[in-house]
Design a protein around this motif. Structure first.
Motif, PDB file in Angstrom:
ATOM      1  N   GLU A 167      -3.435  -9.725  -0.398  1.00 63.50           N
ATOM      2  CA  GLU A 167      -2.347  -9.599  -1.370  1.00 63.50           C
ATOM      3  C   GLU A 167      -2.863  -9.242  -2.756  1.00 63.50           C
ATOM      4  O   GLU A 167      -2.084  -8.896  -3.637  1.00 63.50           O
ATOM      5  N   ALA A 168      -4.165  -9.336  -2.927  1.00 60.93           N
ATOM      6  CA  ALA A 168      -4.748  -9.001  -4.225  1.00 60.93           C
ATOM      7  C   ALA A 168      -4.607  -7.500  -4.479  1.00 60.93           C
ATOM      8  O   ALA A 168      -4.465  -6.700  -3.554  1.00 60.93           O
ATOM      9  N   ALA A 169      -4.647  -7.132  -5.733  1.00 60.55           N
ATOM     10  CA  ALA A 169      -4.569  -5.718  -6.076  1.00 60.55           C
ATOM     11  C   ALA A 169      -5.909  -5.046  -5.801  1.00 60.55           C
ATOM     12  O   ALA A 169      -6.964  -5.687  -5.776  1.00 60.55           O
ATOM     13  N   ASN A 170      -5.861  -3.720  -5.581  1.00 60.42           N
ATOM     14  CA  ASN A 170      -7.070  -2.900  -5.431  1.00 60.42           C
ATOM     15  C   ASN A 170      -7.938  -3.315  -4.246  1.00 60.42           C
ATOM     16  O   ASN A 170      -9.161  -3.378  -4.344  1.00 60.42           O
ATOM     17  N   VAL A 171      -7.326  -3.606  -3.121  1.00 62.92           N
ATOM     18  CA  VAL A 171      -8.066  -3.885  -1.891  1.00 62.92           C
ATOM     19  C   VAL A 171      -8.198  -2.578  -1.124  1.00 62.92           C
ATOM     20  O   VAL A 171      -7.199  -1.964  -0.753  1.00 62.92           O
ATOM     21  N   SER A 172      -9.420  -2.141  -0.888  1.00 58.80           N
ATOM     22  CA  SER A 172      -9.643  -0.859  -0.226  1.00 58.80           C
ATOM     23  C   SER A 172      -9.291  -0.942   1.249  1.00 58.80           C
ATOM     24  O   SER A 172      -9.198  -2.025   1.833  1.00 58.80           O
ATOM     25  N   LEU A 173      -9.139   0.215   1.868  1.00 55.60           N
ATOM     26  CA  LEU A 173      -8.801   0.267   3.287  1.00 55.60           C
ATOM     27  C   LEU A 173      -9.918  -0.292   4.162  1.00 55.60           C
ATOM     28  O   LEU A 173      -9.665  -1.004   5.134  1.00 55.60           O
ATOM     29  N   SER A 174     -11.162   0.021   3.816  1.00 51.11           N
ATOM     30  CA  SER A 174     -12.273  -0.482   4.616  1.00 51.11           C
ATOM     31  C   SER A 174     -12.424  -1.993   4.476  1.00 51.11           C
ATOM     32  O   SER A 174     -12.779  -2.683   5.432  1.00 51.11           O
ATOM     33  N   PRO A 348      -4.965   2.375  -2.036  1.00 51.12           N
ATOM     34  CA  PRO A 348      -4.675   0.954  -1.784  1.00 51.12           C
ATOM     35  C   PRO A 348      -4.301   0.700  -0.337  1.00 51.12           C
ATOM     36  O   PRO A 348      -3.694   1.547   0.324  1.00 51.12           O
ATOM     37  N   SER A 349      -4.673  -0.464   0.161  1.00 46.49           N
ATOM     38  CA  SER A 349      -4.322  -0.841   1.525  1.00 46.49           C
ATOM     39  C   SER A 349      -2.968  -1.536   1.583  1.00 46.49           C
ATOM     40  O   SER A 349      -2.453  -1.799   2.665  1.00 46.49           O
ATOM     41  N   ASN A 350      -2.405  -1.846   0.439  1.00 45.75           N
ATOM     42  CA  ASN A 350      -1.114  -2.524   0.409  1.00 45.75           C
ATOM     43  C   ASN A 350      -0.251  -1.952  -0.700  1.00 45.75           C
ATOM     44  O   ASN A 350      -0.698  -1.105  -1.474  1.00 45.75           O
ATOM     45  N   GLN A 351       0.993  -2.368  -0.731  1.00 46.99           N
ATOM     46  CA  GLN A 351       1.905  -1.934  -1.780  1.00 46.99           C
ATOM     47  C   GLN A 351       2.325  -3.117  -2.640  1.00 46.99           C
ATOM     48  O   GLN A 351       3.438  -3.183  -3.145  1.00 46.99           O
ATOM     49  N   VAL A 352       1.392  -4.049  -2.797  1.00 48.02           N
ATOM     50  CA  VAL A 352       1.670  -5.249  -3.585  1.00 48.02           C
ATOM     51  C   VAL A 352       2.066  -4.887  -5.009  1.00 48.02           C
ATOM     52  O   VAL A 352       3.019  -5.433  -5.565  1.00 48.02           O
TER      53      VAL A 352
END
Length: 404
Positions: A167-174, A348-352
């Motif tokens: 849920e944190a911001a800037n979490v990469s896909l890998s 980003p891996s999420n849209q948080v």
């Protein structure tokens, strides 16, 4: 803007929850049919803009879909626990909770990730209290649901923790991929849990579909913790395909850059993988993808394609390795790859951040502030969404009444 928010909310709920209509719920069925029609918008956009735009599914949303594949809100035990959680909010039970200092089980919502888990976990943490309370109030008796709750909490805990991390911001896909794989391994170890096998199956299949996107493949290929000498993550054909994606991405970056931009490549690369002691997660990576941590022997070819292929023979880096810094350090020696890696790692891996922006919009654009101008609204949201940055720079700004 408000219409866009409503449309995104409908698509979110459609993606995350399976609806079951009955004879007394025709209105809801009609609404779902309309939502299905509206949902085609995203698919149409993806098809129309494929050549110029790659859409990446929210990895956390996909994880929640995997969870709901096994147990969702229509499960009878979930319905029972939800019903009791709602009853506990009534005045009838207020004094009992206050005397014992007990917490009310949170009633999960459709927009809250892990809401069902948090509700069940709260019940289990206060099981003794609820069992005694049920002796006085039979309507909240959960004797038939405790076994389900124990199995659910045990099996879904790794996924809840994974969700919180992501849920944190800037979490990469890998980074998300690694956390997902670790969660799968933890669930797989719970062989006596009835949810273990179906969870592993749906997590594996959902992740395989997620990994099929171009951005995801490039992110994994450019991560030295996953793609290294001896790695079995990709087949030879997949590697050639991904290399083509990377070359295409670089050509698009080069096209957007200033004509005066230089892309000189030096002959020496000083970047090296961290060779600190391996931890449990490093051993897991070796078990999943093979290979081992070797002494670095980086390829120093000047040709972009040579450098791209040389990634496959580099050593595996440890689990806590900073991939972003790895490519920043290669900016001078591998400028093309570094530029592509920066774009891929920034995906980003999420849209948080988007969902938080919509939440902030709802708090700012209230009914009594509906006449805010677009520029004013944008400025308020800019400050609200970047509060930490704003607090750091506010002290360095000139005084507001400084006429100079």
């Amino acid at each position: 803007m408000l219409a866009a928010v409503r449309q995104l909310k409908r698509e979110y709920e459609l993606d995350h929850f399976s609806w079951e209509a009955n004879e007394s719920d025709q209105t809801e069925a009609e609404q779902v049919a309309q939502d299905l029609e509206d949902h085609k918008l995203t698919a149409a956009l993806n098809s129309e803009l494929q050549e110029n735009l790659n859409l990446v599914c929210c990895a956390v949303h996909t994880l929640q879909l995997a969870i709901l594949d096994v147990v969702n809100k229509t499960d009878e035990d979930v319905k029972k626990l939800t019903e009791v959680a709602k009853k506990c909010q009534s005045v009838k039970f207020k004094s009992a909770f206050e005397i014992q200092g007990a917490r009310h089980p949170p009633v999960w919502g459709v927009t809250r990730w892990g809401g069902i888990y948090e509700m069940i976990s709260c019940f289990l943490q206060q099981r003794t209290f609820f069992e005694k309370l049920a002796e006085q109030f039979p309507e909240i008796d959960l004797s038939q649901s405790w076994t389900f709750a124990e199995h659910y909490e045990e099996a879904f805990r790794p996924l809840f923790l994974c969700t919180k991390k992501m849920e944190a911001a800037n979490v990469s896909l890998s980074e998300f991929y690694l956390e997902w794989m670790i969660a799968i391994q933890k669930v797989k170890k719970l062989q006596s849990n009835p949810f273990s096998a179906p969870l592993v199956e749906t997590l594996t299949s959902r992740l395989a579909n997620l990994r099929g996107s171009r951005a995801f493949k490039m992110a994994l290929y450019l991560d030295p913790r996953l793609n290294f000498a001896g790695s079995t993550l990709f087949s030879s054909d997949e590697k050639e395909e991904i290399q083509g994606y990377i070359v295409e991405t670089w050509n698009r970056i080069k096209h957007l850059r200033s004509p005066t931009a230089t892309t000189t490549t030096s002959e020496q690369d000083n970047s090296q993988c961290s060779l600190t002691e391996e931890n449990e997660n490093d051993l897991l990576l070796a078990e999943l993808f093979g290979g081992g941590r070797m002494n670095p022997s980086m390829a120093n070819g000047n040709n972009f394609n040579q450098q791209l292929k040389a990634i496959e023979v580099e050593p595996r880096c440890n689990f806590n390795f900073d991939v972003w810094k790895f490519w920043i350090d290669r900016k001078n020696t591998h400028p093309e790859l570094s530029a592509v890696a920066a774009v891929v790692q920034a995906t980003p891996s999420n849209q948080v951040s988007v969902e938080r922006a919509f939440s902030a919009l709802a708090l700012v654009l209230t009914t009594i502030r509906s006449k805010l101008g677009q520029d004013t609204l944008s400025n308020i949201l800019m400050i609200k969404l970047n509060k930490q940055i704003f607090e750091k720079v506010i002290g360095k700004l000139s005084k507001w009444n400084d006429n100079e």
